[in-house]
Design an enzyme around this catalytic site. Structure first.
Site, PDB file in Angstrom:
ATOM      1  N   GLY A  46       0.978  -1.031   0.054  1.00 50.65           N
ATOM      2  CA  GLY A  46       0.150  -0.096   0.028  1.00 50.65           C
ATOM      3  C   GLY A  46       0.821   1.198   0.066  1.00 50.65           C
ATOM      4  N   GLN A  51       2.925   9.834   1.255  1.00 49.09           N
ATOM      5  CA  GLN A  51       4.275   9.326   0.978  1.00 49.09           C
ATOM      6  C   GLN A  51       4.962   9.827  -0.032  1.00 49.09           C
ATOM      7  OE1 GLN A  51       2.407   5.286   2.098  1.00 49.09           O
ATOM      8  NE2 GLN A  51       4.493   5.067   3.123  1.00 49.09           N
ATOM      9  N   CYS A  89       6.185  -0.116   7.192  1.00 48.74           N
ATOM     10  CA  CYS A  89       5.690   1.037   6.420  1.00 48.74           C
ATOM     11  C   CYS A  89       6.824   1.492   5.446  1.00 48.74           C
ATOM     12  CB  CYS A  89       5.403   2.143   7.364  1.00 48.74           C
ATOM     13  SG  CYS A  89       4.793   3.868   6.108  1.00 48.74           S
ATOM     14  N   LEU A  90       6.394   1.934   3.956  1.00 51.56           N
ATOM     15  CA  LEU A  90       7.724   2.033   3.175  1.00 51.56           C
ATOM     16  C   LEU A  90       8.358   3.374   3.605  1.00 51.56           C
ATOM     17  CD1 LEU A  90       5.721   1.538  -0.227  1.00 51.56           C
ATOM     18  CD2 LEU A  90       7.670  -0.109   1.142  1.00 51.56           C
ATOM     19  N   HIS A 131      -4.296   1.511   7.799  1.00 50.01           N
ATOM     20  CA  HIS A 131      -2.777   1.784   7.520  1.00 50.01           C
ATOM     21  C   HIS A 131      -2.908   2.905   6.674  1.00 50.01           C
ATOM     22  CE1 HIS A 131       1.813   1.456   7.801  1.00 50.01           C
ATOM     23  NE2 HIS A 131       1.354   2.197   6.877  1.00 50.01           N
ATOM     24  N   GLU A 132      -3.298   2.730   5.604  1.00 54.14           N
ATOM     25  CA  GLU A 132      -3.092   3.900   4.567  1.00 54.14           C
ATOM     26  C   GLU A 132      -4.182   5.090   4.862  1.00 54.14           C
ATOM     27  OE1 GLU A 132      -0.673   3.515   2.683  1.00 54.14           O
ATOM     28  OE2 GLU A 132      -0.517   1.496   2.945  1.00 54.14           O
ATOM     29  N   HIS A 135      -2.530   7.589   7.112  1.00 55.14           N
ATOM     30  CA  HIS A 135      -1.551   8.398   6.520  1.00 55.14           C
ATOM     31  C   HIS A 135      -2.323   9.754   6.062  1.00 55.14           C
ATOM     32  CE1 HIS A 135       2.338   6.348   6.115  1.00 55.14           C
ATOM     33  NE2 HIS A 135       1.900   5.257   5.964  1.00 55.14           N
TER      34      HIS A 135
HETATM   35 NI    NI Z   1       2.832   3.340   5.598  1.00 55.19          NI
END
Ligand code: NI
Length: 160
Positions: A46, A51, A89-90, A131-132, A135
């Site tokens: 995701g 991000q 998380c990226l 999670h997304e 953000h």
């Molecule tokens: Ni993330």
């Protein structure tokens, strides 16, 4: 399409609330294509627009590698149950932590044609949706981690 630079934890852009998308433009379509490409290239499940430095309410999710979901202005309208598990998380590479999320969520969002749709998910998909969407509010999973953040080992799972 292009790979975009993924902002990392500590970058102020990850702490801001994102703005609603009011119309689909060629620029926004390009952003979405780039987000998908960037997520796949990073082996993520995701990615949210902040991000890649864009404060718009857009997320892309693909928990299987062959089922991309694009959610514009998403909202969770239903959730139930509980799952406790590892999350990464990226924007925080090399780390993961234990987070409790709903086991089931239903989200409503707009698709790339600005048409409403529903997305239901359990397990990893439910976790990724939560999670997304966090953000988009300027929140990261580290705020919800139970215990300490851990270093990722090779067998650990996907990042969001
Ligand atoms: Ni993330």
């Amino acid at each position: 399409m292009a790979i975009r630079n993924i902002r990392e934890y500590g970058d102020e852009v990850l702490t801001k609330r994102c703005k609603e998308v009011t119309e689909m433009t060629p620029r926004t379509r390009e952003l979405i294509e780039d987000m998908l490409e960037t997520m796949y290239e990073a082996n993520g499940v995701g990615l949210a627009a902040p991000q890649v430095g864009i404060l718009k309410r857009i997320v892309v999710i693909d928990t299987t590698g062959e089922d991309p979901h694009i959610l514009i202005n998403p909202r969770i309208v239903e959730s139930s149950g509980e799952q406790t598990g590892s999350e990464g998380c990226l924007s925080l590479p090399g780390k993961h932590g234990i987070v409790t999320r709903p086991e089931y969520v239903k989200a409503v969002a707009l698709d790339v044609n600005m048409k409403p749709f529903e997305l239901e998910g359990t397990e990893l998909l439910a976790r990724a949706i939560c999670h997304e969407l966090d953000h988009l509010e300027g929140h990261m999973y580290v705020e919800k981690v139970e215990g300490e953040l851990q270093d990722v080992t090779p067998e650990d799972e996907d990042e969001e």
